[in-house]
Design an enzyme around this catalytic site. Sequence first.
Site, PDB file in Angstrom:
ATOM      1  CB  CYS A  13      -0.989  -0.066   1.153  1.00 42.33           C
ATOM      2  SG  CYS A  13      -2.402   0.986   0.878  1.00 42.33           S
ATOM      3  CD  GLU A  29      -0.580  -5.624   6.288  1.00 52.76           C
ATOM      4  OE1 GLU A  29      -0.404  -6.090   5.144  1.00 52.76           O
ATOM      5  OE2 GLU A  29      -0.937  -4.450   6.494  1.00 52.76           O
ATOM      6  CG  HIS A  32      -3.202  -3.259   3.981  1.00 50.41           C
ATOM      7  ND1 HIS A  32      -2.244  -2.647   4.764  1.00 50.41           N
ATOM      8  CD2 HIS A  32      -3.818  -2.272   3.312  1.00 50.41           C
ATOM      9  CE1 HIS A  32      -2.279  -1.346   4.574  1.00 50.41           C
ATOM     10  NE2 HIS A  32      -3.231  -1.078   3.701  1.00 50.41           N
TER      11      HIS A  32
END
Length: 196
Positions: free
Chosen positions: A88, A181, A179
């Site tokens: 990002c 994660e 994202h």
Amino acid sequence: MQSLKPLRLKKIGVLNLQGAVSEHITMLLSIENVIAVTVKKPDHLAGLDGLIIPGGESTAISRLIKQNGLFGPIKEFARQGKGILGTCAGLVLCGMTTTHHEVELLELMDITVERNGFGRQVASFETFLDIASIGKHIPAIFIRAPYIIHAGNPVKQLAFIDDHCVMAEQDNILVCSFHPELSNDNRVMKYFVDKC
Ligand code: GLN
């Protein structure tokens, strides 16, 4: 008898200046041969196999990279062929140019980036991507996400939403608009660790 190849331990750093850090550490620790550490200063890069530049605000992260004397050291780290994952805002920072000139970029990958390409907070969304080199139905969470509007020859574009490129790699550098994660699927992270 087939001999088993021992797993090489990989030490991966997460740039800890601003933005999402702990989720990256948790996901890294879900991979068996990984040691995860945070990076705030140039000497924290010593001995690392890879570095994650997380999401957050690219303007703030860029300023803090400079203040902490990390601009040159991160560029040198990438030049040595060590792995870099930019997610990002991290993707924005890895680019050569953005549509918003106030952000000083690391210029690690031959891409031009549209910051907030998918819009502001209201334009946050979740979808699934099939990424040929990684796998099918990979969860992808987008938050005020950028996309790549131009990629030079050395860049391999890995995933698209509509006509917008949202994931790419150039040798040791991997970037994604979303994202990884924030999901509980670690396939993108494993792919990155394998590159390191
Ligand atoms: N829009 C932010 C920027 O360009 C990125 C948002 C994010 O990292 N989730 O800095």
